[in-house]
Motif scaffolding. Structure first.
Motif, PDB file in Angstrom:
ATOM      1  N   VAL A 131       0.893  -1.233   0.110  1.00 32.56           N
ATOM      2  CA  VAL A 131       0.068  -0.037  -0.159  1.00 32.56           C
ATOM      3  C   VAL A 131       0.739   1.205   0.008  1.00 32.56           C
ATOM      4  N   THR A 132       0.408   2.189  -0.993  1.00 31.10           N
ATOM      5  CA  THR A 132       1.255   3.543  -0.715  1.00 31.10           C
ATOM      6  C   THR A 132       0.155   4.603  -0.783  1.00 31.10           C
ATOM      7  N   GLU A 133       0.030   5.183   0.445  1.00 32.41           N
ATOM      8  CA  GLU A 133      -1.043   6.398   0.487  1.00 32.41           C
ATOM      9  C   GLU A 133      -0.314   7.681   0.855  1.00 32.41           C
ATOM     10  N   TYR A 134      -1.249   8.818   0.697  1.00 34.04           N
ATOM     11  CA  TYR A 134      -0.779  10.109   0.860  1.00 34.04           C
ATOM     12  C   TYR A 134      -1.779  10.816   1.835  1.00 34.04           C
ATOM     13  N   ILE A 135      -1.268  11.350   2.932  1.00 40.57           N
ATOM     14  CA  ILE A 135      -2.137  12.098   3.763  1.00 40.57           C
ATOM     15  C   ILE A 135      -1.814  13.582   3.498  1.00 40.57           C
ATOM     16  N   ASP A 136      -3.045  14.497   3.381  1.00 44.40           N
ATOM     17  CA  ASP A 136      -2.531  16.001   3.409  1.00 44.40           C
ATOM     18  C   ASP A 136      -2.977  16.482   4.974  1.00 44.40           C
ATOM     19  N   ALA A 137      -1.804  16.649   5.690  1.00 46.95           N
ATOM     20  CA  ALA A 137      -1.901  17.038   7.096  1.00 46.95           C
ATOM     21  C   ALA A 137      -0.526  17.734   7.617  1.00 46.95           C
ATOM     22  N   ASP A 138      -0.937  18.471   8.690  1.00 53.92           N
ATOM     23  CA  ASP A 138       0.137  19.446   8.919  1.00 53.92           C
ATOM     24  C   ASP A 138       1.039  18.715  10.078  1.00 53.92           C
ATOM     25  N   LEU A 139       2.282  18.979  10.001  1.00 55.40           N
ATOM     26  CA  LEU A 139       3.205  18.508  11.162  1.00 55.40           C
ATOM     27  C   LEU A 139       2.843  18.941  12.460  1.00 55.40           C
ATOM     28  N   ASP A 141       0.221  19.226  13.877  1.00 52.41           N
ATOM     29  CA  ASP A 141      -1.009  18.639  14.559  1.00 52.41           C
ATOM     30  C   ASP A 141      -0.418  16.971  14.399  1.00 52.41           C
ATOM     31  N   PRO A 142       0.398  16.337  15.222  1.00 54.27           N
ATOM     32  CA  PRO A 142       0.891  15.032  15.251  1.00 54.27           C
ATOM     33  C   PRO A 142      -0.270  13.765  15.542  1.00 54.27           C
ATOM     34  N   GLU A 143      -1.031  14.523  16.503  1.00 62.01           N
ATOM     35  CA  GLU A 143      -2.172  13.449  16.848  1.00 62.01           C
ATOM     36  C   GLU A 143      -3.169  13.146  15.673  1.00 62.01           C
ATOM     37  N   ARG A 144      -3.433  14.327  14.814  1.00 53.02           N
ATOM     38  CA  ARG A 144      -4.072  14.158  13.552  1.00 53.02           C
ATOM     39  C   ARG A 144      -3.581  13.308  12.505  1.00 53.02           C
ATOM     40  N   ILE A 145      -2.431  13.425  12.280  1.00 47.25           N
ATOM     41  CA  ILE A 145      -1.357  12.633  11.557  1.00 47.25           C
ATOM     42  C   ILE A 145      -1.567  11.049  12.052  1.00 47.25           C
ATOM     43  N   ILE A 146      -1.432  10.709  13.194  1.00 46.45           N
ATOM     44  CA  ILE A 146      -1.230   9.280  13.757  1.00 46.45           C
ATOM     45  C   ILE A 146      -2.914   8.778  13.617  1.00 46.45           C
ATOM     46  N   GLU A 147      -3.745   9.575  13.750  1.00 52.17           N
ATOM     47  CA  GLU A 147      -5.133   9.177  13.530  1.00 52.17           C
ATOM     48  C   GLU A 147      -5.681   8.792  12.326  1.00 52.17           C
ATOM     49  N   ARG A 148      -4.997   9.640  11.382  1.00 57.74           N
ATOM     50  CA  ARG A 148      -5.403   9.426   9.945  1.00 57.74           C
ATOM     51  C   ARG A 148      -4.561   8.006   9.368  1.00 57.74           C
ATOM     52  N   ILE A 170      10.170  23.875  11.822  1.00 49.68           N
ATOM     53  CA  ILE A 170       9.211  24.069  12.962  1.00 49.68           C
ATOM     54  C   ILE A 170      10.375  25.130  13.745  1.00 49.68           C
ATOM     55  N   GLN A 171       9.859  26.397  13.552  1.00 56.08           N
ATOM     56  CA  GLN A 171      10.560  27.517  14.086  1.00 56.08           C
ATOM     57  C   GLN A 171      10.892  27.235  15.553  1.00 56.08           C
ATOM     58  N   ILE A 179       6.711  17.722  18.969  1.00 60.97           N
ATOM     59  CA  ILE A 179       6.084  16.748  17.967  1.00 60.97           C
ATOM     60  C   ILE A 179       6.580  15.563  17.825  1.00 60.97           C
ATOM     61  N   VAL A 180       8.268  15.429  17.961  1.00 58.79           N
ATOM     62  CA  VAL A 180       8.814  14.216  17.875  1.00 58.79           C
ATOM     63  C   VAL A 180       8.484  13.396  18.867  1.00 58.79           C
ATOM     64  N   ARG A 181       8.236  13.736  20.202  1.00 60.85           N
ATOM     65  CA  ARG A 181       7.909  12.941  21.262  1.00 60.85           C
ATOM     66  C   ARG A 181       6.467  12.343  21.033  1.00 60.85           C
ATOM     67  N   ARG A 182       5.601  13.204  20.579  1.00 60.31           N
ATOM     68  CA  ARG A 182       4.374  12.797  20.559  1.00 60.31           C
ATOM     69  C   ARG A 182       4.081  11.770  19.445  1.00 60.31           C
ATOM     70  N   LEU A 183       4.843  11.979  18.319  1.00 57.94           N
ATOM     71  CA  LEU A 183       4.695  10.904  17.182  1.00 57.94           C
ATOM     72  C   LEU A 183       5.405   9.744  17.611  1.00 57.94           C
ATOM     73  N   GLN A 184       6.463   9.677  18.480  1.00 58.91           N
ATOM     74  CA  GLN A 184       7.225   8.433  18.915  1.00 58.91           C
ATOM     75  C   GLN A 184       6.582   7.823  20.068  1.00 58.91           C
ATOM     76  N   ALA A 185       5.678   8.396  20.737  1.00 61.23           N
ATOM     77  CA  ALA A 185       4.714   7.923  21.686  1.00 61.23           C
ATOM     78  C   ALA A 185       3.740   6.893  21.045  1.00 61.23           C
ATOM     79  N   ALA A 186       3.291   7.000  19.930  1.00 64.08           N
ATOM     80  CA  ALA A 186       2.428   6.401  19.388  1.00 64.08           C
ATOM     81  C   ALA A 186       2.737   5.165  18.711  1.00 64.08           C
TER      82      ALA A 186
END
Length: 269
Positions: A131-139, A141-148, A170-171, A179-186
């Motif tokens: 499978v190869t899919e593309y998600i249009d999402a903003d870094l 909002d990591p929780e939204r990325i994981i959800e999708r 990310i300024q 963001i990195v921590r929240r993504l890694q936590a999932a």
């Protein structure tokens, strides 16, 4: 009379801003691609005047991605990839490398740029088994990325989280680490973190980056190797650790020269 409704492709095109340079398009220009505009080429040429090594860096980043994905797929047995900050498709994208080794691999790309979206939909095809899919999402909002992404990836099984050259956008450094921590936590135990970013270790590169940021484009923050290392805290770093990307497991017989992009691969215990 009502306005004619735009097709999805026309709608994506209408959102592309060609009045300011764009990092994905300039990166495409430096790697010899054609998916860029005159304003990107002007900015890319100006950047190169200060940092003539930038095209070498661009190619080195792609070669690092290829080696890292090859190692994670072939040697570590990973079959799921969450690649955030896809950029414009070029040669040997993540799904092509992974599915060449393991056709059943599942890859989710994430970006929120309309030009990237348009090209991704056209070019990022999958093997029949995978499978190869593309998600249009903003870094941001990591929780939204994981959800999708969970609609495509099984987060009960190991995943390779890839953040390749994106965290500099990310300024705020504390937000980047969060963001990195929240993504890694999932991710479940046995997952991997694959990353690189450009560093502030060269004065010419810093001047070139400042000139680019002054164009009004989305800026990119060059950070120290020590700051980048904080993204890996709590993980088990694989050899050779966090190094200049050309020096990360170079191909046998090659003689790589270090550049100012640093990265590594680490396992979540």
């Amino acid at each position: 009379m009502a306005d004619a409704q735009l097709t999805p492709d026309q709608d994506a095109l209408s959102k592309i801003d060609t009045t300011v340079p764009h990092s994905a398009r300039i990166w495409n220009y430096w790697m010899g691609g054609k998916d860029n505009y005159e304003i990107d080429r002007i900015a890319g040429d100006a950047y190169r005047e200060h940092a003539p090594n930038i095209e070498t860096m661009a190619r080195a980043s792609r070669e690092y991605l290829i080696r890292a994905v090859t190692y994670v797929t072939r040697d570590l047995g990973i079959r799921q990839f969450l690649d955030i900050g896809t950029g414009l498709p070029t040669y040997d994208n993540t799904h092509q490398v992974a599915q060449r080794i393991a056709p059943e691999s599942r890859i989710v790309y994430v970006d929120n740029d309309p030009l990237v979206l348009r090209h991704a939909q056209a070019l990022l095809t999958s093997t029949p088994e995978g499978v190869t899919e593309y998600i249009d999402a903003d870094l941001h909002d990591p929780e939204r990325i994981i959800e999708r992404a969970a609609n495509i990836l099984d987060f009960e099984q190991p995943v390779a989280l890839m953040l390749m050259g994106i965290l500099g956008h990310i300024q705020d450094y504390e937000e980047a680490k969060s963001i990195v921590r929240r993504l890694q936590a999932a991710l479940p135990s046995g997952s991997y973190f694959v990353h690189y970013d450009s560093t502030d270790t060269d004065q010419a590169l810093k001047e070139a980056q400042q000139g680019y940021d002054d164009t009004g484009a989305i800026p990119y923050v060059l950070r120290s190797p020590e700051q980048l290392a904080a993204y890996y805290e709590g993980l088990e770093l694989l050899e050779p650790g966090i190094v200049s990307c050309p020096l990360w497991r170079p191909r046998p017989g090659s003689a790589p020269e270090p550049t100012d992009i640093h990265g590594g691969v680490a396992r979540k215990p």
